[in-house]
Motif scaffolding. Structure first.
Motif, PDB file in Angstrom:
ATOM      1  N   GLY A  44       0.781  -1.228   0.000  1.00  0.00           N
ATOM      2  CA  GLY A  44       0.000   0.000   0.000  1.00  0.00           C
ATOM      3  C   GLY A  44       0.812   1.275   0.000  1.00  0.00           C
ATOM      4  N   VAL A  45       2.084   1.211   0.338  1.00  0.00           N
ATOM      5  CA  VAL A  45       2.899   2.423   0.430  1.00  0.00           C
ATOM      6  C   VAL A  45       3.058   3.069  -0.945  1.00  0.00           C
ATOM      7  N   GLY A  46       3.181   2.250  -1.995  1.00  0.00           N
ATOM      8  CA  GLY A  46       3.312   2.807  -3.340  1.00  0.00           C
ATOM      9  C   GLY A  46       2.119   3.662  -3.730  1.00  0.00           C
ATOM     10  N   LEU A  47       0.911   3.248  -3.334  1.00  0.00           N
ATOM     11  CA  LEU A  47      -0.281   4.044  -3.637  1.00  0.00           C
ATOM     12  C   LEU A  47      -0.267   5.368  -2.880  1.00  0.00           C
ATOM     13  N   TYR A  48       0.176   5.339  -1.634  1.00  0.00           N
ATOM     14  CA  TYR A  48       0.223   6.583  -0.863  1.00  0.00           C
ATOM     15  C   TYR A  48       1.262   7.544  -1.456  1.00  0.00           C
ATOM     16  N   ARG A  49       2.405   7.017  -1.855  1.00  0.00           N
ATOM     17  CA  ARG A  49       3.405   7.865  -2.491  1.00  0.00           C
ATOM     18  C   ARG A  49       2.869   8.474  -3.780  1.00  0.00           C
TER      19      ARG A  49
ATOM     20  N   THR B  30      -0.562  -1.411  12.396  1.00  0.00           N
ATOM     21  CA  THR B  30      -0.562  -1.401  10.937  1.00  0.00           C
ATOM     22  C   THR B  30      -1.872  -0.848  10.395  1.00  0.00           C
ATOM     23  N   GLY B  31      -2.969  -1.242  11.019  1.00  0.00           N
ATOM     24  CA  GLY B  31      -4.259  -0.715  10.590  1.00  0.00           C
ATOM     25  C   GLY B  31      -4.373   0.785  10.788  1.00  0.00           C
ATOM     26  N   ALA B  32      -3.852   1.274  11.916  1.00  0.00           N
ATOM     27  CA  ALA B  32      -3.876   2.714  12.153  1.00  0.00           C
ATOM     28  C   ALA B  32      -3.031   3.458  11.123  1.00  0.00           C
ATOM     29  N   PHE B  33      -1.881   2.868  10.768  1.00  0.00           N
ATOM     30  CA  PHE B  33      -1.030   3.496   9.752  1.00  0.00           C
ATOM     31  C   PHE B  33      -1.756   3.598   8.419  1.00  0.00           C
ATOM     32  N   HIS B  34      -2.335   2.491   7.972  1.00  0.00           N
ATOM     33  CA  HIS B  34      -3.016   2.502   6.677  1.00  0.00           C
ATOM     34  C   HIS B  34      -4.262   3.376   6.713  1.00  0.00           C
ATOM     35  N   GLY B  35      -4.969   3.380   7.824  1.00  0.00           N
ATOM     36  CA  GLY B  35      -6.141   4.227   7.904  1.00  0.00           C
ATOM     37  C   GLY B  35      -5.793   5.704   7.832  1.00  0.00           C
ATOM     38  N   SER B  36      -4.763   6.110   8.589  1.00  0.00           N
ATOM     39  CA  SER B  36      -4.371   7.521   8.573  1.00  0.00           C
ATOM     40  C   SER B  36      -3.798   7.932   7.217  1.00  0.00           C
ATOM     41  N   MET B  37      -2.990   7.065   6.596  1.00  0.00           N
ATOM     42  CA  MET B  37      -2.420   7.406   5.300  1.00  0.00           C
ATOM     43  C   MET B  37      -3.474   7.413   4.196  1.00  0.00           C
ATOM     44  N   ALA B  38      -4.452   6.512   4.288  1.00  0.00           N
ATOM     45  CA  ALA B  38      -5.539   6.527   3.311  1.00  0.00           C
ATOM     46  C   ALA B  38      -6.356   7.806   3.432  1.00  0.00           C
ATOM     47  N   LEU B  39      -6.617   8.240   4.663  1.00  0.00           N
ATOM     48  CA  LEU B  39      -7.353   9.485   4.877  1.00  0.00           C
ATOM     49  C   LEU B  39      -6.553  10.682   4.359  1.00  0.00           C
ATOM     50  N   LEU B  40      -5.243  10.701   4.647  1.00  0.00           N
ATOM     51  CA  LEU B  40      -4.404  11.789   4.162  1.00  0.00           C
ATOM     52  C   LEU B  40      -4.356  11.805   2.633  1.00  0.00           C
ATOM     53  N   SER B  41      -4.252  10.644   2.011  1.00  0.00           N
ATOM     54  CA  SER B  41      -4.227  10.573   0.547  1.00  0.00           C
ATOM     55  C   SER B  41      -5.538  11.073  -0.043  1.00  0.00           C
ATOM     56  N   LEU B  42      -6.653  10.716   0.601  1.00  0.00           N
ATOM     57  CA  LEU B  42      -7.951  11.192   0.122  1.00  0.00           C
ATOM     58  C   LEU B  42      -8.064  12.702   0.242  1.00  0.00           C
ATOM     59  N   LEU B  43      -7.609  13.250   1.368  1.00  0.00           N
ATOM     60  CA  LEU B  43      -7.619  14.706   1.533  1.00  0.00           C
ATOM     61  C   LEU B  43      -6.693  15.367   0.520  1.00  0.00           C
ATOM     62  N   TRP B  44      -5.553  14.725   0.234  1.00  0.00           N
ATOM     63  CA  TRP B  44      -4.590  15.295  -0.711  1.00  0.00           C
ATOM     64  C   TRP B  44      -5.171  15.359  -2.127  1.00  0.00           C
ATOM     65  N   LEU B  45      -5.968  14.359  -2.459  1.00  0.00           N
ATOM     66  CA  LEU B  45      -6.557  14.304  -3.798  1.00  0.00           C
ATOM     67  C   LEU B  45      -7.924  14.987  -3.865  1.00  0.00           C
ATOM     68  N   SER B  46      -8.436  15.461  -2.739  1.00  0.00           N
ATOM     69  CA  SER B  46      -9.788  16.030  -2.717  1.00  0.00           C
ATOM     70  C   SER B  46      -9.948  17.235  -3.639  1.00  0.00           C
ATOM     71  N   PRO B  47      -8.970  18.161  -3.762  1.00  0.00           N
ATOM     72  CA  PRO B  47      -9.178  19.245  -4.735  1.00  0.00           C
ATOM     73  C   PRO B  47      -9.363  18.732  -6.156  1.00  0.00           C
ATOM     74  N   ILE B  48      -8.606  17.692  -6.540  1.00  0.00           N
ATOM     75  CA  ILE B  48      -8.744  17.134  -7.887  1.00  0.00           C
ATOM     76  C   ILE B  48     -10.107  16.458  -8.028  1.00  0.00           C
ATOM     77  N   ILE B  49     -10.516  15.700  -7.004  1.00  0.00           N
ATOM     78  CA  ILE B  49     -11.810  15.026  -7.061  1.00  0.00           C
ATOM     79  C   ILE B  49     -12.939  16.046  -7.182  1.00  0.00           C
ATOM     80  N   TRP B  50     -12.794  17.159  -6.453  1.00  0.00           N
ATOM     81  CA  TRP B  50     -13.849  18.178  -6.505  1.00  0.00           C
ATOM     82  C   TRP B  50     -13.929  18.841  -7.872  1.00  0.00           C
TER      83      TRP B  50
END
Length: 570
Positions: free
Chosen positions: A105-110, A303-323
């Protein structure tokens, strides 16, 4: 002494090598160094663009020093550098630390954090203008959390304009800084991280390890990191080389283990020759994994907390593009009635048809490819020629030539705008795509040559010597030996240069004048003027302009990362 695998520059030279060096150097001199000299001269003159320049020395600089508007702009620039530079470095370094380990999953977050880097400045500006619009996403978020009184015209208010611009700049820059730090962190020996943990670093992470009940584990679980401690100590002493002898005669490292844990017999084998210790440490099966008393989080939860927080951060990072994507699929009536920041209440693809045909996006995309493809090919070819000659042969003043070519990339383009435009008029290439191609080739040569030089000089010299013995000349060695071996660096630079040239705005509006010849990035500005109130059409044009570079990034993601890494470590 020189390492055995490093090549020695070949002494014999040929006229072809002179061509390999002089052609790129002349191209850069004509389009970079000569305009830079003209810009420096014009800064010492008083010139209105029509009459001949009048030399005034440093009078222009003295006038600027006394201009209050200039001093205010200079103060804003300093504030920008401090805030933007500091936050981008801290943010990029923090992301690199979180994502430095190669796990699932790290590659997707990067990729999510790096995606804004491939967008042009115009695309980024339009994306965030939708965000900052009155009743836009920023105001909608404030209203949702009960802070609607903080809503304001973010880009028009002097108190917030600079900070509102810093935010999208950070959004676009942090991913770039993250990749540079990742390249440096990956070069650090993992044993150093483990040794740091032994010395007490990472206590917060260690404290989150699970501490099972003492009765169920017989207090064997209270060993403080014995598995990692032993491995770290041995790797640190042995230089991470398994099986390497340590010149310590009959000496062993003792580990401190908390009370209640039976001490197993050491399993470090002692060799017979000289009494050297060898790295054959094994963990006793009775010892548990590392943990601290009072820990409450298992490895799975962590591990779950790491992936959950990084998934949320990635979603927030991409939110301007999604909008922006959602806005591009809305009708004009929906946007006009409910605002840009509201949730979609309609769905249509007609906005893309309008941007594609009525907005002229088709012609601008064709122009972008007509500029980008030859510019990338020519710049990499000329840079490879120069790097080959300067790295594989003893060309006179080769180090000076390399540094001079690299210095062309350090010149601020603002001082070159007028001289480059005048030079294009003088040569009859103004308002032609050929002039834009030449500018991009010249301004990329220094950096590309520097990177390829560092890559080529590490190639084994035995291959070139064997080809020379078999009768291969300079051209054959270049085309058939060195160039194929340089394919990874060429692919990385090709992916990067495609994005940089395709997203260019400054040079396009400097040497081009006709709207039908503009590439896609400056054409977006015309689209904004044509559909000034149709934010759905502007959003559709923004997505169309971003698709080519986004596809190139997704296809060549590994080359993007490696290209920035090459530039970071060479």
């Amino acid at each position: 002494m020189r390492p055995a695998n490093r090549r020695r520059p070949v002494r014999n030279l040929s006229p072809l090598l002179a061509v390999f060096v002089l052609v790129p150097f002349v191209v850069e001199s004509v389009w970079v160094f000569w305009p830079a000299a003209q810009g420096l001269y014009l800064s010492l003159t008083r010139w209105d663009g029509l009459t001949p320049p009048e030399f005034v020395g440093l009078a222009n600089f003295a006038e600027l020093a006394g201009d209050p508007i200039f001093r205010g702009a200079l103060g804003n620039t300093v504030l920008w550098l401090v805030l933007f530079g500091g936050l981008s470095v801290l943010g990029g370094f923090g992301m690199a630390l979180l994502l430095r380990r190669d796990r699932r999953g790290v590659g997707l977050y990067r990729a999510a954090l790096f995606t804004p880097v491939v967008f042009s400045l115009v695309v980024t500006a339009l994306v965030w203008r939708v965000f900052y619009q009155p009743d836009g996403l920023a105001d909608q978020v404030l209203t949702a959390v009960g802070l609607e009184h903080l809503s304001r015209p973010w880009l028009a208010d002097p108190d917030t304009a600079l900070y509102a611009v810093i935010l999208p700049a950070l959004w676009r820059q942090i991913g770039y800084v993250m990749v540079l730090y990742l390249a440096g962190l990956k070069a650090i020996d993992p044993a150093l991280y483990e040794a740091a943990k032994v010395d007490g670093a990472g206590g917060l992470a260690a404290a989150q390890e699970r501490h099972p009940p003492a009765a169920a584990r017989g207090q064997r679980g209270r060993a403080l990191g014995d598995r990692h401690r032993l491995a770290a100590l041995l790797r640190h002493r042995l230089g991470a080389h398994q099986g390497r002898a340590v010149p310590l005669v009959r000496v062993a490292e003792h580990l401190h283990v908390l009370g209640g844990v039976p001490e197993p017999a050491p399993r470090i084998r002692i060799g017979h020759r000289g009494g050297h210790l060898r790295a054959r440490a094994r963990r006793d099966p009775r010892l548990s994994g590392p943990c601290l008393p009072g820990g409450i989080m298992t490895r799975g939860l962590r591990t779950g907390a790491f992936h959950g927080s990084m998934a949320l951060l990635s979603l927030l990072w991409l939110s301007p593009i999604i909008w922006v994507v959602l806005t591009s699929l809305r009708t004009f009536d929906d946007v006009a009635a409910n605002g840009v920041g509201s949730l979609p209440r309609s769905f249509t693809f007609d906005t893309y048809r309008q941007a594609w045909s009525d907005g002229g996006q088709l012609q601008s995309l064709v122009n972008s490819f007509l500029v980008t493809v030859p510019a990338v090919a020519l710049s990499l070819l000329l840079a490879a020629m120069a790097a080959f000659a300067l790295s594989r042969y003893r060309v006179p003043f080769r180090r000076t030539l390399l540094l001079v070519m690299l210095a062309g990339n350090l010149l601020p383009p603002q001082i070159l705008l007028i001289p480059v435009s005048k030079f294009a008029e003088l040569t009859g290439t103004y308002d032609t795509l050929a002039a834009l191609v030449a500018v991009h080739v010249a301004f990329g040569l220094g950096f590309y040559t520097f990177v390829l030089h560092g890559f080529m000089r590490e190639l084994p010299g035995a291959i070139q010597e064997a080809a020379t013995i078999d009768g291969a000349g300079v051209a054959q060695v270049f085309w058939r030996i060195v160039l194929p071996l340089t394919r990874p660096a060429l692919a990385a630079l090709g992916a990067l240069s495609f994005t940089w040239i395709f997203n260019d705005l400054l040079w396009a509006i400097t040497v081009l004048r006709t709207d039908t010849k503009m590439p896609v990035t400056p054409a977006l500005l015309g689209l904004q003027g044509q559909f000034v109130s149709s934010w759905n059409v502007i959003a559709a044009g923004t997505i169309i302009a971003a698709v080519p570079t986004l596809l190139v990034f997704l296809r060549f993601q590994r080359h993007f990362i490696s290209g920035l890494a090459i530039g970071a470590v060479k």
